[in-house]
Design an enzyme around this catalytic site. Structure first.
Site, PDB file in Angstrom:
ATOM      1  N   PRO A 161      13.984   2.822  12.233  1.00 28.58           N
ATOM      2  CG  PRO A 161      16.170   3.455  12.705  1.00 28.58           C
ATOM      3  CD  PRO A 161      15.116   3.551  11.650  1.00 28.58           C
ATOM      4  CD  GLU A 215      20.496  11.884   9.842  1.00 24.63           C
ATOM      5  OE1 GLU A 215      20.039  12.001  10.991  1.00 24.63           O
ATOM      6  OE2 GLU A 215      21.641  11.438   9.598  1.00 24.63           O
ATOM      7  NE  ARG A 251       9.609 -19.835  10.054  1.00 25.51           N
ATOM      8  CZ  ARG A 251       9.095 -20.494  11.081  1.00 25.51           C
ATOM      9  NH1 ARG A 251       8.158 -19.914  11.830  1.00 25.51           N
ATOM     10  NH2 ARG A 251       9.485 -21.717  11.366  1.00 25.51           N
ATOM     11  CG  ASP A 283       7.730 -21.354  15.081  1.00 18.91           C
ATOM     12  OD1 ASP A 283       8.361 -22.400  15.279  1.00 18.91           O
ATOM     13  OD2 ASP A 283       7.559 -20.859  13.951  1.00 18.91           O
TER      14      ASP A 283
END
Length: 252
Positions: free
Chosen positions: A94, A121, A159, A174
């Site tokens: 994160p 953690e 991709r 895209d």
């Protein structure tokens, strides 16, 4: 390209790596997709890969030894006649840089990627300092582990590799690849429940269709993600379209 994933749950990747675009890319030999259970590199009789944090606190922290050993024991990727390739070692967490299409395009130029998927953690800080080259996050939220984020990044990168998509232009147009959101798409039937496909798309005039798509792409970005236009240098035509869009909004 070679992609190795260090994870405590390699079975999570079985279906993902064998299905859809990733499965086809693997079958074609465009990418080699591998998983490594770094528990196999634990250096204690209980095969533990985590321990209590120094200084106290809740949760467990992933130990450095098994992860370093797992990375250092990966096969060296080497193209014919070329020097061994040093991999990009990517930590999914994160705290990392927010993953974007631009980052995917950068990573698609590499020959060897290694993903580290953590649990508990956190990681021993020495993994961040002395092993990884990149830290990536797929958003401002916390998941149980790094496996799902790694799948997202791998799918996005693979991709983009030549020969993976049936239509090479698909990746080019895209959303985010051009800096704008993608234009609306339509297919048959031309009329469905009194809703018609825009006449321009039925005209057969390729240049006008391209212009319509660029315009609709800009309108959609103005509507949904105006932040993408911050700092973007607009052409004279695009500036006129912005004025047109604002006029429409005032009339609504």
């Amino acid at each position: 390209m070679r992609i190795d994933v260090l994870t405590l749950f390699p079975e999570m990747f079985d279906g993902v790596f064998s299905s859809s675009i990733l499965g086809k890319a693997r079958d074609k030999g465009i990418v080699a997709l591998n998983t490594v259970n770094f528990r196999d590199y634990s250096n204690n009789k209980h095969n533990t890969v985590d321990d209590y944090p120094y200084g106290g606190g809740g949760g467990m922290v992933l130990k450095p030894e098994p992860i370093f050993a797992a990375v250092e024991n990966l096969p060296i990727h080497q193209e014919d006649g070329q020097d061994p390739v040093k991999p990009r070692v990517i930590l999914m967490c994160p705290q990392g840089e927010t993953f974007t299409q631009k980052k995917a395009e950068e990573l698609s130029n590499e020959q060897h990627l290694v993903f580290i998927c953590g649990h508990y953690e956190g990681y021993d800080e020495r993994i961040r300092q002395y092993l990884v080259t990149d830290e990536l996050s797929i958003g401002d939220y916390v998941l149980t582990g790094g496996e799902l984020p790694a799948m997202v990044v791998i799918d996005t990168v693979v991709r983009l590799l030549p020969g993976v998509l049936g239509n090479e232009m698909s990746a080019v147009t895209d959303s985010f690849s051009t800096g704008l959101l993608e234009y609306p798409h339509y297919t048959r039937p031309a009329k469905f429940r009194d809703w018609d496909v825009p006449e321009m798309l039925l005209s057969g005039h390729h240049e006008n269709v391209k212009r319509w798509r660029r315009k609709e792409s800009l309108f959609r970005t103005l509507e949904r993600r105006p932040d993408l236009l911050e700092g973007r240098e607009l052409s004279k035509e695009e500036k006129a379209w912005v004025v047109e869009w604002k006029g429409r909004k005032q009339e609504e």
